[in-house]
Design a protein around this motif. Sequence first.
Motif, PDB file in Angstrom:
ATOM      1  N   VAL A 210       0.861  -1.177   0.000  1.00  0.00           N
ATOM      2  CA  VAL A 210       0.000   0.000   0.000  1.00  0.00           C
ATOM      3  C   VAL A 210       0.899   1.228   0.000  1.00  0.00           C
ATOM      4  N   GLN A 211       0.323   2.346  -0.361  1.00  0.00           N
ATOM      5  CA  GLN A 211       1.136   3.558  -0.393  1.00  0.00           C
ATOM      6  C   GLN A 211       1.532   3.977   1.022  1.00  0.00           C
ATOM      7  N   ILE A 212       2.746   4.502   1.134  1.00  0.00           N
ATOM      8  CA  ILE A 212       3.257   5.006   2.411  1.00  0.00           C
ATOM      9  C   ILE A 212       3.058   6.516   2.420  1.00  0.00           C
ATOM     10  N   VAL A 213       2.439   7.017   3.480  1.00  0.00           N
ATOM     11  CA  VAL A 213       2.185   8.457   3.569  1.00  0.00           C
ATOM     12  C   VAL A 213       2.771   8.982   4.874  1.00  0.00           C
ATOM     13  N   GLY A 214       3.120  10.247   4.864  1.00  0.00           N
ATOM     14  CA  GLY A 214       3.732  10.835   6.049  1.00  0.00           C
ATOM     15  C   GLY A 214       5.143  10.329   6.258  1.00  0.00           C
ATOM     16  N   SER A 215       5.774  10.831   7.288  1.00  0.00           N
ATOM     17  CA  SER A 215       7.151  10.447   7.605  1.00  0.00           C
ATOM     18  C   SER A 215       7.164   9.297   8.602  1.00  0.00           C
ATOM     19  N   PRO A 216       8.141   8.401   8.504  1.00  0.00           N
ATOM     20  CA  PRO A 216       8.267   7.345   9.510  1.00  0.00           C
ATOM     21  C   PRO A 216       8.483   7.955  10.898  1.00  0.00           C
ATOM     22  N   ILE A 217       7.852   7.358  11.897  1.00  0.00           N
ATOM     23  CA  ILE A 217       7.995   7.802  13.285  1.00  0.00           C
ATOM     24  C   ILE A 217       8.853   6.788  14.033  1.00  0.00           C
ATOM     25  N   ILE A 218       9.884   7.256  14.739  1.00  0.00           N
ATOM     26  CA  ILE A 218      10.812   6.389  15.459  1.00  0.00           C
ATOM     27  C   ILE A 218      10.531   6.496  16.950  1.00  0.00           C
ATOM     28  N   PHE A 219      10.315   5.344  17.587  1.00  0.00           N
ATOM     29  CA  PHE A 219      10.028   5.363  19.034  1.00  0.00           C
ATOM     30  C   PHE A 219      10.302   3.972  19.597  1.00  0.00           C
ATOM     31  N   ASP A 220      11.004   3.923  20.714  1.00  0.00           N
ATOM     32  CA  ASP A 220      11.315   2.639  21.353  1.00  0.00           C
ATOM     33  C   ASP A 220      10.149   2.251  22.255  1.00  0.00           C
ATOM     34  N   ILE A 221       9.228   1.500  21.683  1.00  0.00           N
ATOM     35  CA  ILE A 221       7.989   1.224  22.408  1.00  0.00           C
ATOM     36  C   ILE A 221       8.166   0.187  23.505  1.00  0.00           C
ATOM     37  N   ASN A 222       9.116  -0.768  23.332  1.00  0.00           N
ATOM     38  CA  ASN A 222       9.301  -1.817  24.333  1.00  0.00           C
ATOM     39  C   ASN A 222      10.537  -1.610  25.199  1.00  0.00           C
ATOM     40  N   ASN A 223      11.156  -0.412  25.060  1.00  0.00           N
ATOM     41  CA  ASN A 223      12.282  -0.018  25.920  1.00  0.00           C
ATOM     42  C   ASN A 223      13.445  -1.015  25.887  1.00  0.00           C
ATOM     43  N   ASP A 224      13.727  -1.558  24.692  1.00  0.00           N
ATOM     44  CA  ASP A 224      14.864  -2.480  24.570  1.00  0.00           C
ATOM     45  C   ASP A 224      16.073  -1.819  23.917  1.00  0.00           C
ATOM     46  N   LYS A 225      16.040  -0.490  23.767  1.00  0.00           N
ATOM     47  CA  LYS A 225      17.108   0.307  23.168  1.00  0.00           C
ATOM     48  C   LYS A 225      17.289   0.024  21.673  1.00  0.00           C
ATOM     49  N   HIS A 226      16.286  -0.621  21.074  1.00  0.00           N
ATOM     50  CA  HIS A 226      16.237  -0.810  19.620  1.00  0.00           C
ATOM     51  C   HIS A 226      14.891  -0.242  19.165  1.00  0.00           C
ATOM     52  N   PRO A 227      14.848   1.025  18.761  1.00  0.00           N
ATOM     53  CA  PRO A 227      13.562   1.680  18.489  1.00  0.00           C
ATOM     54  C   PRO A 227      12.797   1.039  17.336  1.00  0.00           C
ATOM     55  N   GLU A 228      11.457   1.176  17.421  1.00  0.00           N
ATOM     56  CA  GLU A 228      10.568   0.678  16.374  1.00  0.00           C
ATOM     57  C   GLU A 228      10.223   1.814  15.414  1.00  0.00           C
ATOM     58  N   ILE A 229       9.713   1.431  14.239  1.00  0.00           N
ATOM     59  CA  ILE A 229       9.375   2.395  13.187  1.00  0.00           C
ATOM     60  C   ILE A 229       7.882   2.282  12.894  1.00  0.00           C
ATOM     61  N   PHE A 230       7.178   3.408  12.988  1.00  0.00           N
ATOM     62  CA  PHE A 230       5.724   3.455  12.819  1.00  0.00           C
ATOM     63  C   PHE A 230       5.405   4.052  11.451  1.00  0.00           C
ATOM     64  N   ILE A 231       4.529   3.357  10.695  1.00  0.00           N
ATOM     65  CA  ILE A 231       4.253   3.728   9.308  1.00  0.00           C
ATOM     66  C   ILE A 231       2.765   4.007   9.135  1.00  0.00           C
ATOM     67  N   SER A 232       2.438   5.080   8.400  1.00  0.00           N
ATOM     68  CA  SER A 232       1.060   5.366   8.001  1.00  0.00           C
ATOM     69  C   SER A 232       0.893   5.020   6.528  1.00  0.00           C
ATOM     70  N   THR A 233      -0.278   4.485   6.168  1.00  0.00           N
ATOM     71  CA  THR A 233      -0.470   3.979   4.806  1.00  0.00           C
ATOM     72  C   THR A 233      -1.772   4.481   4.205  1.00  0.00           C
ATOM     73  N   LEU A 234      -1.808   4.410   2.865  1.00  0.00           N
ATOM     74  CA  LEU A 234      -2.978   4.821   2.080  1.00  0.00           C
ATOM     75  C   LEU A 234      -3.337   3.698   1.126  1.00  0.00           C
ATOM     76  N   ASN A 235      -4.596   3.311   1.096  1.00  0.00           N
ATOM     77  CA  ASN A 235      -5.086   2.336   0.142  1.00  0.00           C
ATOM     78  C   ASN A 235      -5.406   3.070  -1.158  1.00  0.00           C
ATOM     79  N   SER A 236      -4.602   2.803  -2.204  1.00  0.00           N
ATOM     80  CA  SER A 236      -4.781   3.509  -3.471  1.00  0.00           C
ATOM     81  C   SER A 236      -5.515   2.684  -4.521  1.00  0.00           C
ATOM     82  N   THR A 237      -6.020   1.516  -4.141  1.00  0.00           N
ATOM     83  CA  THR A 237      -6.854   0.633  -4.978  1.00  0.00           C
ATOM     84  C   THR A 237      -6.109  -0.009  -6.136  1.00  0.00           C
ATOM     85  N   ASN A 238      -4.785   0.181  -6.246  1.00  0.00           N
ATOM     86  CA  ASN A 238      -4.098  -0.391  -7.405  1.00  0.00           C
ATOM     87  C   ASN A 238      -3.247  -1.607  -7.056  1.00  0.00           C
TER      88      ASN A 238
END
Length: 693
Positions: A210-238
């Motif tokens: 699916v299409q990726i929209v916006g900027s990736p968000i970096i945040f260590d959600i589980n506090n293991d010192k290896h941050p996760e990457i949060f992605i927003s997406t768009l369904n473009s029907t193709n």
Amino acid sequence: MKRHNLNKWLPYLAIVIAGLLIGRIIQPDLLERYIGELVNENNHILADGQQITYVDYNNDGFSEQFIYYHLSDNRQPVINQYSSHGEFQNVWYLDGEVVDNFDFIIGDYNNDNLSEVYVFSFDNNSLYLYGLLPGKSNAFSPEKVKICEFPNNLNSKHFVLRSSEITDLNNDGFGELVFSVNTRFSSSPRKIYAYDIQNKKLFSSPELGVQIVGSPIIFDINNDKHPEIFISTLNSTNQAWVGSPDQGLYSASVVLNSDLSYYFVPILYESRMSVTSTFPFSDENGNGVASLSWSLRETKKPKIVLLNTKGEIKIQKKLSNKSFVFDPNRNHWNKILLFSKNASVDVYSTALKKIKTISLESALNQVRFIDIDLDGEEEFIAVHNNLLVIYRNDFSHPVKIKIPGLGIQKVSFSVKTNGPNTNNYLSVQNENYQYVIEYSKNKHYWLNFLLYLTCVVVLLLLYEIIIRAYKNKVTKVKYSNEKFFEMQLDLIKSQLDPHFLFNALNSIAFSINKEDKKTAYSNLGQFSKFMRESLVSMDEFSRSLEEEIGYVKNYLTLEKFRFKEQFDYDFIISPEVNRSIIVPKLIIFSYTESALKKSVLPKEGGGRLEFTIDSIGKQGLYISISENGLHRNLEHSEEGHTTNMQLMSRIIDYFNSFNSNKIEVSVKDNGSAENPKGSTIEIIIPADYKYLI
């Protein structure tokens, strides 16, 4: 005693609070706590593909300017570096052609206190990454890294690159570049990439489908010192979601591990042309993931889902708003903020209970958090059509800057620092225009205290003026009340005139002595009724017309008995007269007594009194008291006026002062001293006459 002192000072406290509120309401924009304005009235027109950013690469407090553009003949990318004063410093030439939609990536990956600048170029259907070394012309590190290939029919205008900050993903002490590659008219590549600068390695996520929209968000959600990457997406029907046979039915909430593998199985939102925005949250109860999904064209309701750190759904809720703006990168994720395009920000708790709604300006096109004044707190920037508004981090102190031509396309920002003790600039780039805004604390803000003080002082002066006026009015009322009670005493005296009372009793006693018991009994009843009416309403200044006529008739009956039928009287009352209308007490009696004592009884052989009462002007009252006695010279002398007549004149003047329509009394002789024909007294009482006592 303490309560008395508190009550004494409460009005002043209220005045101070009111003055401060008024000062805040009338506060001009020039005295706001923060101010912003366009530095250049004429915006800077950019060439096709040209981008500008500001970087303080050596941390000296002054930003250098980097301009990314192309040579007009072959679109070859060129980057120029200028000093903070606009002096040319360095130039870099890249292979291939310019990339139209990308973010500069800026940061100090190796912690040497020098920032690097990373840009892209498009060459032979492939995307390349370059690392510029500020201060060294045409020096690169890395020199040229191939990121990915594109289909043959795709040009650089058909893909979008959005970057995050340089982040240490693998906890080795060196930062990695994180960015997304999204193609608009092709199913691939649509991935997240990470480049390990230190080890010169490139990592990529699976194809997202699916299409990726916006900027990736970096945040260590589980506090293991290896941050996760949060992605927003768009369904473009193709393209169908990976592993799904359905084409174009889903957008997805995607979270990646630091090695760009899936953190949890993506959560799909089934709706054509839908968007799913994914971002972290962190509060006293721990961390979690928020997933906001909405459709761009269907009637399906938006939905927000909260997940724990394992990707398990905790709670979900359908929303009433229809359309939103992506949650932008920010330093603090302690609130769940939903930016609605209808110009509001909904703040939710981690239990998905709405805490409050913050109203902004017109419809939102884009939002951004960025620390403009470098005070450690990000400002919130809201982009509207032709308007940019900068708020503090808590959405307070809005600064509005009108920018004609500011549209709905992506707006990019960077901060130009101008050295210590100098305001920073915010660079705003929208399509082919650049605007520079000066934003800072208002050095004239202290004048607000003068404004507030002025408002408080003015209110205090008004209060003192009102209090003095009130005291003067109280004094006048007090005088008026004293006058009123004086008149009240005189009125009581007039009703209980000892001379009249004793004479009336003597006449009744005389009848008893003559053994005329029937007459004595009848007049004693009249006398008793007269006394009862006088005593019961002794402290009143008004009564009904019926009561006034009855009182006068009792008086005339007693006087006629006392003076042995020496005079006659007659009442002519129109059937239209409302006998319950209120009239001043003794108004007929006072003038009747005067006419009787001063004119009728002194006349040899007595005389006659005639009373005419009629209604006028919407139930107003006309009263005429006419007699055929002596000449009294009423117009020119007070000798013909009794004490009661003078008292009634004072009472009427007193009540007239409270009414716009006045009681009118005219007193005149019908004849002359040589040919007396008595007098006529005419009284007009308005229908809406008020008695305030």
